[in-house]
Every structure is written in C-alpha cells, then in structure tokens.
Design an enzyme around this catalytic site. Structure first.
Site, PDB file in Angstrom:
ATOM      1  N   CYS A  15       0.837  -1.196   0.000  1.00 22.51           N
ATOM      2  CA  CYS A  15       0.000   0.000   0.000  1.00 22.51           C
ATOM      3  C   CYS A  15       0.876   1.251   0.000  1.00 22.51           C
ATOM      4  O   CYS A  15       1.858   1.286   0.750  1.00 22.51           O
ATOM      5  CB  CYS A  15      -0.893  -0.039   1.239  1.00 22.51           C
ATOM      6  SG  CYS A  15      -1.998   1.363   1.395  1.00 22.51           S
ATOM      7  N   PRO A  16       0.573   2.210  -0.817  1.00 24.51           N
ATOM      8  CA  PRO A  16      -0.591   2.399  -1.670  1.00 24.51           C
ATOM      9  C   PRO A  16      -0.355   2.042  -3.135  1.00 24.51           C
ATOM     10  O   PRO A  16      -1.182   2.372  -3.987  1.00 24.51           O
ATOM     11  CB  PRO A  16      -0.857   3.896  -1.537  1.00 24.51           C
ATOM     12  CG  PRO A  16       0.524   4.478  -1.511  1.00 24.51           C
ATOM     13  CD  PRO A  16       1.340   3.461  -0.710  1.00 24.51           C
TER      14      PRO A  16
END
Length: 81
Positions: A15-16
C-alpha cells in the site's frame, strides 16, 4: 470496449502502490470496461473498494487465487463514467 478485464499485476507491492497502479490504468479505459488488480497486500481488499467508491467505479467481484507461484487477491472494478 474490451470483453476481458485488463489486468494490473501488483503482486508483491505494498500500500498504496496497488491502488496507484490501478488508478493509472483505469484512466485509460472507457466507462463500462473492467480492470482487475492482482494484489498480495492484505490492505488492498479495503483500499480498492474505497478508491472505487470515491471515483464512481463499481466493484464487480473479489476472489482469492491460489496460483502455483503464490496466493493473491484479484479484485475486479467496472470503470464508471
């Protein structure tokens, strides 16, 4: 319009990055087209639907895949207009 989903392979990325790659690819698609992100990041099952809602896209489905080269989640999004 493509019949099969466009695949964004984000396996091994945290992430992200899976959502960023998905968003970049979705920009090039027409409304109604499908894009599937493959992700090993557990956060993607929450992040992708949240991104889709914010951008006016729809989640078409999510499936856990146990492939020979490792497990991942495949999340399919229908691009909105």
């Amino acid at each position: 319009m493509t019949q099969e989903p466009v695949v964004v392979d984000a396996r091994g990325l945290r992430c992200p990055i899976p959502v960023i790659r998905l968003a970049r690819r979705a920009q090039d698609l027409d409304p109604g087209e499908l894009v599937t992100v493959w992700s090993t990041d557990p956060a993607a099952v929450h992040d992708v639907p949240a991104w889709a809602r914010m951008r006016g896209h729809a989640i078409e489905g999510s499936v856990d895949v146990d492939a020979a080269d490792g497990a991942f989640t495949a999340i399919t999004v229908r691009v909105g207009g």
